[in-house]
Scaffold this motif. Sequence first.
Motif, PDB file in Angstrom:
ATOM      1  N   ALA A   8      11.907  -0.375 -24.110  1.00  0.00           N
ATOM      2  CA  ALA A   8      10.485  -0.008 -24.165  1.00  0.00           C
ATOM      3  C   ALA A   8       9.970   0.528 -22.838  1.00  0.00           C
ATOM      4  O   ALA A   8       9.036   1.333 -22.810  1.00  0.00           O
ATOM      5  CB  ALA A   8       9.662  -1.222 -24.585  1.00  0.00           C
ATOM      6  N   GLY A   9      10.575   0.095 -21.727  1.00  0.00           N
ATOM      7  CA  GLY A   9      10.001   0.426 -20.428  1.00  0.00           C
ATOM      8  C   GLY A   9      10.443   1.747 -19.843  1.00  0.00           C
ATOM      9  O   GLY A   9       9.913   2.194 -18.823  1.00  0.00           O
ATOM     10  N   ALA A  47      17.135  -3.325  -9.215  1.00  0.00           N
ATOM     11  CA  ALA A  47      15.870  -2.946  -8.576  1.00  0.00           C
ATOM     12  C   ALA A  47      15.337  -1.635  -9.151  1.00  0.00           C
ATOM     13  O   ALA A  47      14.133  -1.511  -9.435  1.00  0.00           O
ATOM     14  CB  ALA A  47      16.068  -2.836  -7.062  1.00  0.00           C
ATOM     15  N   MET A  48      16.201  -0.656  -9.322  1.00  0.00           N
ATOM     16  CA  MET A  48      15.768   0.625  -9.878  1.00  0.00           C
ATOM     17  C   MET A  48      15.285   0.466 -11.316  1.00  0.00           C
ATOM     18  O   MET A  48      14.274   1.066 -11.712  1.00  0.00           O
ATOM     19  CB  MET A  48      16.911   1.648  -9.818  1.00  0.00           C
ATOM     20  CG  MET A  48      17.293   2.065  -8.413  1.00  0.00           C
ATOM     21  SD  MET A  48      18.460   3.463  -8.334  1.00  0.00           S
ATOM     22  CE  MET A  48      19.915   2.797  -9.132  1.00  0.00           C
ATOM     23  N   GLU A  49      16.000  -0.325 -12.102  1.00  0.00           N
ATOM     24  CA  GLU A  49      15.639  -0.508 -13.501  1.00  0.00           C
ATOM     25  C   GLU A  49      14.269  -1.177 -13.645  1.00  0.00           C
ATOM     26  O   GLU A  49      13.563  -0.986 -14.636  1.00  0.00           O
ATOM     27  CB  GLU A  49      16.700  -1.346 -14.214  1.00  0.00           C
ATOM     28  CG  GLU A  49      18.091  -0.731 -14.228  1.00  0.00           C
ATOM     29  CD  GLU A  49      18.404   0.022 -15.506  1.00  0.00           C
ATOM     30  OE1 GLU A  49      17.579   0.863 -15.906  1.00  0.00           O
ATOM     31  OE2 GLU A  49      19.452  -0.253 -16.096  1.00  0.00           O
ATOM     32  N   THR A  50      13.902  -1.975 -12.665  1.00  0.00           N
ATOM     33  CA  THR A  50      12.573  -2.581 -12.654  1.00  0.00           C
ATOM     34  C   THR A  50      11.536  -1.591 -12.147  1.00  0.00           C
ATOM     35  O   THR A  50      10.455  -1.436 -12.724  1.00  0.00           O
ATOM     36  CB  THR A  50      12.584  -3.839 -11.777  1.00  0.00           C
ATOM     37  OG1 THR A  50      13.550  -4.766 -12.292  1.00  0.00           O
ATOM     38  CG2 THR A  50      11.222  -4.503 -11.743  1.00  0.00           C
ATOM     39  N   TYR A  51      11.867  -0.892 -11.082  1.00  0.00           N
ATOM     40  CA  TYR A  51      10.947   0.048 -10.426  1.00  0.00           C
ATOM     41  C   TYR A  51      10.522   1.166 -11.373  1.00  0.00           C
ATOM     42  O   TYR A  51       9.356   1.589 -11.371  1.00  0.00           O
ATOM     43  CB  TYR A  51      11.651   0.626  -9.202  1.00  0.00           C
ATOM     44  CG  TYR A  51      10.829   1.538  -8.335  1.00  0.00           C
ATOM     45  CD1 TYR A  51       9.934   1.020  -7.417  1.00  0.00           C
ATOM     46  CD2 TYR A  51      10.971   2.926  -8.406  1.00  0.00           C
ATOM     47  CE1 TYR A  51       9.195   1.852  -6.584  1.00  0.00           C
ATOM     48  CE2 TYR A  51      10.240   3.763  -7.584  1.00  0.00           C
ATOM     49  CZ  TYR A  51       9.352   3.223  -6.673  1.00  0.00           C
ATOM     50  OH  TYR A  51       8.620   4.056  -5.858  1.00  0.00           O
ATOM     51  N   PHE A  52      11.439   1.662 -12.182  1.00  0.00           N
ATOM     52  CA  PHE A  52      11.124   2.779 -13.077  1.00  0.00           C
ATOM     53  C   PHE A  52      10.546   2.328 -14.415  1.00  0.00           C
ATOM     54  O   PHE A  52      10.384   3.128 -15.329  1.00  0.00           O
ATOM     55  CB  PHE A  52      12.363   3.653 -13.285  1.00  0.00           C
ATOM     56  CG  PHE A  52      12.718   4.451 -12.069  1.00  0.00           C
ATOM     57  CD1 PHE A  52      11.848   5.397 -11.556  1.00  0.00           C
ATOM     58  CD2 PHE A  52      13.918   4.230 -11.413  1.00  0.00           C
ATOM     59  CE1 PHE A  52      12.165   6.122 -10.419  1.00  0.00           C
ATOM     60  CE2 PHE A  52      14.246   4.954 -10.262  1.00  0.00           C
ATOM     61  CZ  PHE A  52      13.366   5.903  -9.773  1.00  0.00           C
ATOM     62  N   GLY A  53      10.204   1.041 -14.510  1.00  0.00           N
ATOM     63  CA  GLY A  53       9.482   0.567 -15.673  1.00  0.00           C
ATOM     64  C   GLY A  53       7.995   0.899 -15.572  1.00  0.00           C
ATOM     65  O   GLY A  53       7.562   1.688 -14.745  1.00  0.00           O
ATOM     66  N   LYS A  54       7.229   0.257 -16.414  1.00  0.00           N
ATOM     67  CA  LYS A  54       5.796   0.550 -16.483  1.00  0.00           C
ATOM     68  C   LYS A  54       5.005  -0.641 -15.947  1.00  0.00           C
ATOM     69  O   LYS A  54       5.449  -1.777 -16.081  1.00  0.00           O
ATOM     70  CB  LYS A  54       5.413   0.838 -17.938  1.00  0.00           C
ATOM     71  CG  LYS A  54       6.136   2.052 -18.519  1.00  0.00           C
ATOM     72  CD  LYS A  54       5.912   2.169 -20.019  1.00  0.00           C
ATOM     73  CE  LYS A  54       6.694   3.368 -20.583  1.00  0.00           C
ATOM     74  NZ  LYS A  54       6.581   3.440 -22.049  1.00  0.00           N
ATOM     75  N   PRO A  55       3.819  -0.460 -15.359  1.00  0.00           N
ATOM     76  CA  PRO A  55       3.093   0.806 -15.204  1.00  0.00           C
ATOM     77  C   PRO A  55       3.638   1.664 -14.070  1.00  0.00           C
ATOM     78  O   PRO A  55       4.378   1.175 -13.209  1.00  0.00           O
ATOM     79  CB  PRO A  55       1.668   0.337 -14.874  1.00  0.00           C
ATOM     80  CG  PRO A  55       1.865  -0.963 -14.164  1.00  0.00           C
ATOM     81  CD  PRO A  55       3.064  -1.603 -14.817  1.00  0.00           C
ATOM     82  N   ASP A  56       3.245   2.936 -14.078  1.00  0.00           N
ATOM     83  CA  ASP A  56       3.711   3.878 -13.067  1.00  0.00           C
ATOM     84  C   ASP A  56       2.902   3.808 -11.775  1.00  0.00           C
ATOM     85  O   ASP A  56       3.394   4.194 -10.715  1.00  0.00           O
ATOM     86  CB  ASP A  56       3.636   5.321 -13.600  1.00  0.00           C
ATOM     87  CG  ASP A  56       4.676   5.562 -14.683  1.00  0.00           C
ATOM     88  OD1 ASP A  56       5.694   4.855 -14.687  1.00  0.00           O
ATOM     89  OD2 ASP A  56       4.452   6.441 -15.531  1.00  0.00           O
ATOM     90  N   ILE A  74       7.049  -8.855 -11.636  1.00  0.00           N
ATOM     91  CA  ILE A  74       5.694  -9.336 -11.889  1.00  0.00           C
ATOM     92  C   ILE A  74       4.781  -8.158 -12.221  1.00  0.00           C
ATOM     93  O   ILE A  74       4.677  -7.194 -11.467  1.00  0.00           O
ATOM     94  CB  ILE A  74       5.152 -10.114 -10.672  1.00  0.00           C
ATOM     95  CG1 ILE A  74       5.893 -11.448 -10.545  1.00  0.00           C
ATOM     96  CG2 ILE A  74       3.649 -10.347 -10.792  1.00  0.00           C
ATOM     97  CD1 ILE A  74       5.545 -12.236  -9.306  1.00  0.00           C
ATOM     98  N   GLY A  75       4.134  -8.243 -13.373  1.00  0.00           N
ATOM     99  CA  GLY A  75       3.222  -7.187 -13.797  1.00  0.00           C
ATOM    100  C   GLY A  75       3.900  -5.946 -14.328  1.00  0.00           C
ATOM    101  O   GLY A  75       3.254  -4.922 -14.532  1.00  0.00           O
ATOM    102  N   LYS A  76       5.200  -6.013 -14.590  1.00  0.00           N
ATOM    103  CA  LYS A  76       5.952  -4.818 -15.001  1.00  0.00           C
ATOM    104  C   LYS A  76       6.544  -4.998 -16.407  1.00  0.00           C
ATOM    105  O   LYS A  76       6.903  -6.091 -16.809  1.00  0.00           O
ATOM    106  CB  LYS A  76       7.113  -4.562 -14.037  1.00  0.00           C
ATOM    107  CG  LYS A  76       6.725  -4.307 -12.597  1.00  0.00           C
ATOM    108  CD  LYS A  76       6.252  -2.879 -12.379  1.00  0.00           C
ATOM    109  CE  LYS A  76       7.387  -1.892 -12.533  1.00  0.00           C
ATOM    110  NZ  LYS A  76       6.968  -0.516 -12.178  1.00  0.00           N
ATOM    111  N   VAL A  77       6.652  -3.880 -17.121  1.00  0.00           N
ATOM    112  CA  VAL A  77       7.540  -3.787 -18.277  1.00  0.00           C
ATOM    113  C   VAL A  77       8.760  -3.034 -17.784  1.00  0.00           C
ATOM    114  O   VAL A  77       8.665  -1.864 -17.408  1.00  0.00           O
ATOM    115  CB  VAL A  77       6.888  -3.031 -19.458  1.00  0.00           C
ATOM    116  CG1 VAL A  77       7.878  -2.881 -20.606  1.00  0.00           C
ATOM    117  CG2 VAL A  77       5.624  -3.745 -19.914  1.00  0.00           C
ATOM    118  N   THR A  78       9.900  -3.678 -17.730  1.00  0.00           N
ATOM    119  CA  THR A  78      11.053  -3.081 -17.059  1.00  0.00           C
ATOM    120  C   THR A  78      11.739  -2.034 -17.937  1.00  0.00           C
ATOM    121  O   THR A  78      11.508  -1.951 -19.134  1.00  0.00           O
ATOM    122  CB  THR A  78      12.068  -4.157 -16.659  1.00  0.00           C
ATOM    123  OG1 THR A  78      12.522  -4.845 -17.827  1.00  0.00           O
ATOM    124  CG2 THR A  78      11.431  -5.159 -15.700  1.00  0.00           C
TER     125      THR A  78
END
Length: 385
Positions: free
Chosen positions: A366-367, A199-208, A258-262
């Motif tokens: 990349a994220g 969850a954290m690895e997804t949350y701290f991806g982009k966009p901010d 969804i909608g994230k670069v992780t």
Amino acid sequence: MNNFIFENKTKVYFGKGGVKEYLGCLLDHYGDTVMLAYGGGSIKRNGVYDEVMGILNAKGKRVVEFSGIMSNPTYAKAQEGAKLARENHVDLILAVGGGSVSDCCKVISAQAKMDEDIWELENTKHTFPTEFIPLGTIVTVFGTGSEMNNGAVITHEGKKIKGALWGAQADFAFLDPSYTLSVPMKQVISGAFDTLSHAMETYFGKPDENNLSDDINEAVMRSVIRNIRVLLTDPENYDARSELAWASAMAENGVLKIGKVTDFQCHMIEHQLGAYTNCNHGAGLAVIHPVLYRHICKSGTARFARWAQNVWGIASKGSDDETASAGVEALAAFIKEIGLPTTFAELGIPADTDFRAIADSTNITAGCCKKLTHDEIYDILCECK
């Protein structure tokens, strides 16, 4: 929010007694030969093996057993399984266990249908398999969320690489939280921390910027933290186990992404640590996460500050920098609170491990809010000792 296309093909049967109630009917949709895949034999001690075999036998299925799948499944083991499945003309693979069993079987499902080496196909030609032996999963250890995606983490011992391969996605998955009651608590907590890490690895991806995926993610993280604490005081609590089981699936079924670069930079570091040391995955993540976040939080200050407030309940410290740092220290304190290791020494990793080689072979993602260098990753690993 970024553009996206979303689909998840896995049908989930969640709750007590699902295998007994539904597996037999599902088996009618597949051929006569079923590969029953599992790990070190715990399913024979806890009764799951007998339950599943009873259903398979009642349906007249020919069962090919494939056991001994290890906690960090190797490429050689996946190839062994593919050979067995091919020789026996397996019609359905039934993976019974945790994420390691599921991951190994995803690769078996694909490799058994092709002559070309799947590692070379995906990592050299950058193309992916299109034919698979159908796969179903019965999850007995939660944490990876592997049951609802097609990603598999496999260790190639010859190349000293632990990385992702893309194989089959399960047609169906049984998530019965009561199956985890016989799993050692240390393993349950380690798996639950893996969920929090996903969850954290997804949350701290982009966009901010704020988006619905992250709003849902915050709720998942709060739930994991809360229910780990419940289990530590009440290990038999079914409700807490069921919440952690579904959180595990949610963290890796694509909804939060969804909608994230992780990001997943911590996972990339831990994977290579695992390739060199075969350490426990969740425990390795627990050691690395706080050290990594101390290095990068100033590059994503607003996001880390929001996480500190919305997930850890930390009041604003007057500046985003201070609030962000407080969130990272709350994570570190939580890891200690739940009994996971905080250093590589506690994890049993020798100080003379080749951390330079681990750092140099780690993928840069990349994220991540800060693009790390291999030298910075080496520094992070050294600080984890």
